[in-house]
Design a protein around this motif. Sequence first.
Motif, PDB file in Angstrom:
ATOM      1  N   ARG A 147       0.927  -1.282   0.082  1.00  0.00           N
ATOM      2  CA  ARG A 147      -0.116  -0.084   0.091  1.00  0.00           C
ATOM      3  C   ARG A 147       0.709   1.381  -0.234  1.00  0.00           C
ATOM      4  O   ARG A 147       0.806   2.069  -0.656  1.00  0.00           O
ATOM      5  CB  ARG A 147      -1.026  -0.060   1.135  1.00  0.00           C
ATOM      6  N   ARG A 170      -4.249   9.615   1.802  1.00  0.00           N
ATOM      7  CA  ARG A 170      -3.533  10.064   0.618  1.00  0.00           C
ATOM      8  C   ARG A 170      -2.886   8.784   0.265  1.00  0.00           C
ATOM      9  O   ARG A 170      -2.367   8.626  -0.955  1.00  0.00           O
ATOM     10  CB  ARG A 170      -2.804  11.061   0.977  1.00  0.00           C
ATOM     11  N   GLY A 172      -3.466   5.391   0.466  1.00  0.00           N
ATOM     12  CA  GLY A 172      -4.367   4.314   0.217  1.00  0.00           C
ATOM     13  C   GLY A 172      -4.380   3.453   1.040  1.00  0.00           C
ATOM     14  O   GLY A 172      -5.196   2.208   0.650  1.00  0.00           O
ATOM     15  N   ASN A 175      -9.920   4.938   2.445  1.00  0.00           N
ATOM     16  CA  ASN A 175     -10.839   5.504   1.164  1.00  0.00           C
ATOM     17  C   ASN A 175     -11.013   7.074   1.486  1.00  0.00           C
ATOM     18  O   ASN A 175     -10.677   7.726   0.522  1.00  0.00           O
ATOM     19  CB  ASN A 175     -12.101   4.909   1.160  1.00  0.00           C
TER      20      ASN A 175
END
Length: 254
Positions: A147, A170, A172, A175
């Motif tokens: 991620r 920002r 990920g 959401n």
Amino acid sequence: MSEHVKVVLEDGVMEITLDRPDKKNALSQAMYAAMNEAMDRLDADDAARVALFRSSGPDFTAGNDIADFAAAAASGRPPLAGVFIQKLAAARKPLVAAVPGVAVGLGTTMLLHCDLVFVAEDARLSTPFVGLGLTPEAASSILLPARIGHARAFEMFVLGEALSGAEAARLGVANRALPAERLDEAAREACRRIARLPRGAVAATKALMRDSDALLERIGRESAIFGERLMSAEAREAFAAFMERRPPDFSKLG
């Protein structure tokens, strides 16, 4: 069922609420047992279309209740956290989380198994495993670097650096980052939308997006190492220091 975990099923949405706000929702063995029971119900009950993990009070969870966790480890009983982690990885129905305040340890790594995550803008997500003489769990050793990149994940695991809610969105991990007062309603609305969708298509899409077998294989590898670390002199020193409210001293442990 623990008094500190509330489970309500309504209109297809199973809300699993951590309800120990006076302890920042620190997770006890009884709470894990209740969450494991809820995950079994989610899987078996056709009326349950989606699960929402949320919390009472200003924090999501401070992670494991250290005293409770240490006692379970010392007794030789396998900590129930491992069972919960496996159920997260194997879940066939969507998992959603609403995360205010602090989310420590499993409070962060469990989010990597959720399909939608809503965080408060001022939330603090942290995974300070190494400082406790331990190693990552919940397949986070592969999921978190995937991620946010290796360097940032190493910083979180080893140095204990936290992500803010805004950073989590920002990068990920989440959401959306929202004001704390809007968090629950945003997550509930997303759950209601999922519950109205064709369940077969939702389940098939989730299954295509996640390789549960690979995650469970990594969880098994992590669990073996975590168990070894839990019995290590480093972990004993870290837990003792926590209980004695002092900095740990690893300098003489090799």
